[in-house]
Write a protein that holds these residues in place. Structure first.
Motif, PDB file in Angstrom:
ATOM      1  N   LEU A  30       4.071   1.245   2.821  1.00  0.00           N
ATOM      2  CA  LEU A  30       5.234   2.063   2.511  1.00  0.00           C
ATOM      3  C   LEU A  30       5.204   3.374   3.292  1.00  0.00           C
ATOM      4  O   LEU A  30       4.143   3.814   3.736  1.00  0.00           O
ATOM      5  N   PRO A  31       6.362   4.012   3.471  1.00  0.00           N
ATOM      6  CA  PRO A  31       6.413   5.274   4.210  1.00  0.00           C
ATOM      7  C   PRO A  31       5.412   6.289   3.664  1.00  0.00           C
ATOM      8  O   PRO A  31       5.324   6.498   2.454  1.00  0.00           O
ATOM      9  N   GLY A  32       4.664   6.900   4.594  1.00  0.00           N
ATOM     10  CA  GLY A  32       3.657   7.878   4.213  1.00  0.00           C
ATOM     11  C   GLY A  32       2.266   7.303   4.027  1.00  0.00           C
ATOM     12  O   GLY A  32       1.304   8.057   3.869  1.00  0.00           O
ATOM     13  N   ALA A  33       2.120   5.964   4.044  1.00  0.00           N
ATOM     14  CA  ALA A  33       0.810   5.347   3.871  1.00  0.00           C
ATOM     15  C   ALA A  33      -0.067   5.605   5.097  1.00  0.00           C
ATOM     16  O   ALA A  33       0.401   5.589   6.237  1.00  0.00           O
ATOM     17  N   ASP A  34      -1.346   5.831   4.862  1.00  0.00           N
ATOM     18  CA  ASP A  34      -2.332   6.032   5.923  1.00  0.00           C
ATOM     19  C   ASP A  34      -3.471   5.059   5.649  1.00  0.00           C
ATOM     20  O   ASP A  34      -4.224   5.219   4.685  1.00  0.00           O
ATOM     21  N   GLY A  82       8.107   3.416   8.667  1.00  0.00           N
ATOM     22  CA  GLY A  82       8.050   4.778   8.193  1.00  0.00           C
ATOM     23  C   GLY A  82       9.358   5.505   8.428  1.00  0.00           C
ATOM     24  O   GLY A  82      10.369   4.910   8.799  1.00  0.00           O
ATOM     25  N   THR A  83       9.327   6.800   8.219  1.00  0.00           N
ATOM     26  CA  THR A  83      10.492   7.652   8.468  1.00  0.00           C
ATOM     27  C   THR A  83      10.032   8.860   9.279  1.00  0.00           C
ATOM     28  O   THR A  83       8.831   9.078   9.483  1.00  0.00           O
ATOM     29  N   SER A  84      10.977   9.641   9.730  1.00  0.00           N
ATOM     30  CA  SER A  84      10.618  10.840  10.484  1.00  0.00           C
ATOM     31  C   SER A  84       9.830  11.815   9.621  1.00  0.00           C
ATOM     32  O   SER A  84       8.999  12.579  10.117  1.00  0.00           O
ATOM     33  N   ALA A  85      10.065  11.791   8.330  1.00  0.00           N
ATOM     34  CA  ALA A  85       9.346  12.693   7.419  1.00  0.00           C
ATOM     35  C   ALA A  85       8.051  12.075   6.907  1.00  0.00           C
ATOM     36  O   ALA A  85       7.098  12.785   6.585  1.00  0.00           O
ATOM     37  N   ASP A  86       8.015  10.749   6.807  1.00  0.00           N
ATOM     38  CA  ASP A  86       6.848  10.046   6.259  1.00  0.00           C
ATOM     39  C   ASP A  86       6.454   8.920   7.199  1.00  0.00           C
ATOM     40  O   ASP A  86       6.838   7.757   7.011  1.00  0.00           O
ATOM     41  N   SER A  87       5.662   9.249   8.212  1.00  0.00           N
ATOM     42  CA  SER A  87       5.193   8.231   9.147  1.00  0.00           C
ATOM     43  C   SER A  87       4.055   7.439   8.525  1.00  0.00           C
ATOM     44  O   SER A  87       3.463   7.836   7.515  1.00  0.00           O
ATOM     45  N   ILE A  88       3.726   6.307   9.137  1.00  0.00           N
ATOM     46  CA  ILE A  88       2.660   5.425   8.664  1.00  0.00           C
ATOM     47  C   ILE A  88       1.515   5.478   9.670  1.00  0.00           C
ATOM     48  O   ILE A  88       1.731   5.397  10.880  1.00  0.00           O
ATOM     49  N   GLY A  89       0.293   5.646   9.162  1.00  0.00           N
ATOM     50  CA  GLY A  89      -0.877   5.651  10.007  1.00  0.00           C
ATOM     51  C   GLY A  89      -1.720   4.410   9.814  1.00  0.00           C
ATOM     52  O   GLY A  89      -1.962   3.983   8.693  1.00  0.00           O
ATOM     53  N   ILE A 139       0.850  -1.179   0.000  1.00  0.00           N
ATOM     54  CA  ILE A 139       0.000   0.000   0.000  1.00  0.00           C
ATOM     55  C   ILE A 139       0.889   1.233   0.000  1.00  0.00           C
ATOM     56  O   ILE A 139       1.698   1.436   0.912  1.00  0.00           O
ATOM     57  N   LEU A 140       0.745   2.048  -1.057  1.00  0.00           N
ATOM     58  CA  LEU A 140       1.563   3.237  -1.245  1.00  0.00           C
ATOM     59  C   LEU A 140       0.885   4.450  -0.621  1.00  0.00           C
ATOM     60  O   LEU A 140      -0.335   4.449  -0.417  1.00  0.00           O
ATOM     61  N   PRO A 141       1.638   5.487  -0.316  1.00  0.00           N
ATOM     62  CA  PRO A 141       1.020   6.710   0.207  1.00  0.00           C
ATOM     63  C   PRO A 141       0.166   7.385  -0.863  1.00  0.00           C
ATOM     64  O   PRO A 141       0.461   7.305  -2.052  1.00  0.00           O
ATOM     65  N   THR A 142      -0.909   8.018  -0.412  1.00  0.00           N
ATOM     66  CA  THR A 142      -1.764   8.824  -1.288  1.00  0.00           C
ATOM     67  C   THR A 142      -1.745  10.245  -0.751  1.00  0.00           C
ATOM     68  O   THR A 142      -2.165  10.490   0.381  1.00  0.00           O
ATOM     69  N   GLU A 143      -1.266  11.141  -1.543  1.00  0.00           N
ATOM     70  CA  GLU A 143      -1.027  12.503  -1.083  1.00  0.00           C
ATOM     71  C   GLU A 143      -2.304  13.155  -0.558  1.00  0.00           C
ATOM     72  O   GLU A 143      -3.281  13.320  -1.273  1.00  0.00           O
ATOM     73  N   GLY A 144      -2.291  13.492   0.752  1.00  0.00           N
ATOM     74  CA  GLY A 144      -3.419  14.175   1.355  1.00  0.00           C
ATOM     75  C   GLY A 144      -4.627  13.304   1.601  1.00  0.00           C
ATOM     76  O   GLY A 144      -5.702  13.814   1.921  1.00  0.00           O
TER      77      GLY A 144
END
Length: 364
Positions: A329-333, A352-359, A307-312
């Motif tokens: 993946l980093p940034g995924a919610d 995740g990363t400090s810039a792109d956490s996972i929710g 599951i990839l991040p979706t912006e916003g």
């Protein structure tokens, strides 16, 4: 009953529920019934009492019994000529490569061929301005770099072979190529070119097959729709906005080792009866676009899903599903259904990363 078509405007008569029992037509009174330039699908004739059912210049498909066909229709090779033009224009079609035009356009049983004599310049365009039925389509021999601009739907009954020299564009979100295999199997040789159109499999039963020969690379707003039949990826890669298994009809899906990128929605209707789903060793990547995404897994078993991040926005997962490996993946919610179960038999990875956490949260 009057059913009088023409070569460029045939009459279509078919069962209202293709894939199930054929419809029955019963003639009373006069001793015969004649249709001309007609395409009959799953339409059986009741010949009780010696009634004759005559179909001139016509074709019958899928359990169309009791009719006497004569005069022939379809089965010809139609070659595109004249460079740029509209599909609906008979002057763009010939019965020989580079030959003289004829008075008709291809029909449901005809093959359409685009070759070295079809185009004059690198910018020639074929405008698919009408809904078109045909058997096979073949672009493999083109030497220019033509464009097919799809305005209306296409309905091949056989194989479609494209060319690496071809560009395929469309107008409208609903434009699609609908495969209706009438000989048990259709193949789609995409030559792995980008395609701006949706693809649908609408077979007469769940055994008739659409087989990919090449990667299927659709734009983000186009869909793969399996309404009825067997869909084989043959290990080829896939890109599409939506992967949609529709209707209550039985169907078979085999993903092999394909890498499948779905930008918006993976959707399997959860009341399908008789679905056979084989994820093989495939990898499904969901999201990565600027929109909310959905995974309606229908409780099937999947191999690798990322599951990839979706912006916003976020990704909603529905139903109880089983994964061999599930990766966020980093940034995924990700939102999971309250009370549902997502079973992972192998690795569950959410780093995740400090810039792109996972929710990860639940929804009711």
């Amino acid at each position: 009953m009057v059913a009088q078509g023409s070569c460029d405007a045939p009459v279509f008569l078919q069962s209202v529920s293709p894939g199930t029992d054929p419809a029955l037509i019963q003639k009373q009174g006069f001793p015969s019934l004649t249709v001309d330039n007609a395409y009959l699908t799953q339409l059986q004739a009741d010949t009780t009492g010696g009634v004759a059912y005559l179909a001139t210049n016509s074709l019958g498909f899928n359990d169309t019994d009791g009719w006497t066909f004569s005069g022939g229709a379809g089965g010809s090779d139609f070659y595109w000529i004249g460079g740029q033009g509209n599909w609906s224009d008979p002057t763009n079609w010939s019965l020989s490569s580079g030959g003289a035009s004829r008075s008709c356009i291809p029909g449901i049983g005809d093959n359409v061929i685009f070759d070295a004599n079809s185009f004059f310049t690198a910018t020639d365009t074929v405008f698919g301005d009408i809904t078109a039925f045909f058997q096979d389509m073949d672009w493999s021999a083109v030497t220019q770099t033509p464009t097919f601009f799809q305005i209306r739907d296409l309905f091949p009954g056989g194989d479609v072979t494209l060319s690496p020299n071809l560009s395929w564009e469309k107008i409208g979100l609903s434009t699609q190529i609908t495969f209706r295999p009438n000989n048990g199997k259709s193949t789609f040789n995409t030559q792995s070119i980008p395609l701006n159109t949706s693809i649908q499999l609408l077979a007469e039963n769940n055994v008739d097959t659409l087989e990919l020969l090449g990667d299927l690379l659709l734009d983000t707003l186009s869909s793969i729709i399996v309404t009825r039949g067997t869909f084989l990826t043959q290990d080829n890669d896939i890109q599409a906005g939506t992967f949609f298994l529709a209707t209550l009809e039985p169907k078979n899906i085999e993903l092999g080792s394909s890498r499948i990128e779905v930008f918006f929605s993976w959707f399997i209707l959860d009341v399908i009866s008789g679905l056979t789903f084989d994820a093989g060793t495939s990898e499904i990547l969901l999201g990565g676009f600027k929109s909310q995404t959905f995974f309606y897994g229908n409780g099937e078993s999947y191999n690798n899903v990322s599951i990839l991040p979706t912006e916003g926005s976020n990704t909603l997962v529905f139903a109880d599903n089983t994964f061999q490996n599930l990766t966020l993946l980093p940034g995924a919610d990700v939102l999971l259904p309250f009370g549902g179960t997502q079973q992972v038999n192998g690795n569950f990875t959410a780093v995740g990363t400090s810039a792109d956490s996972i929710g990860i949260a639940s929804i009711s």
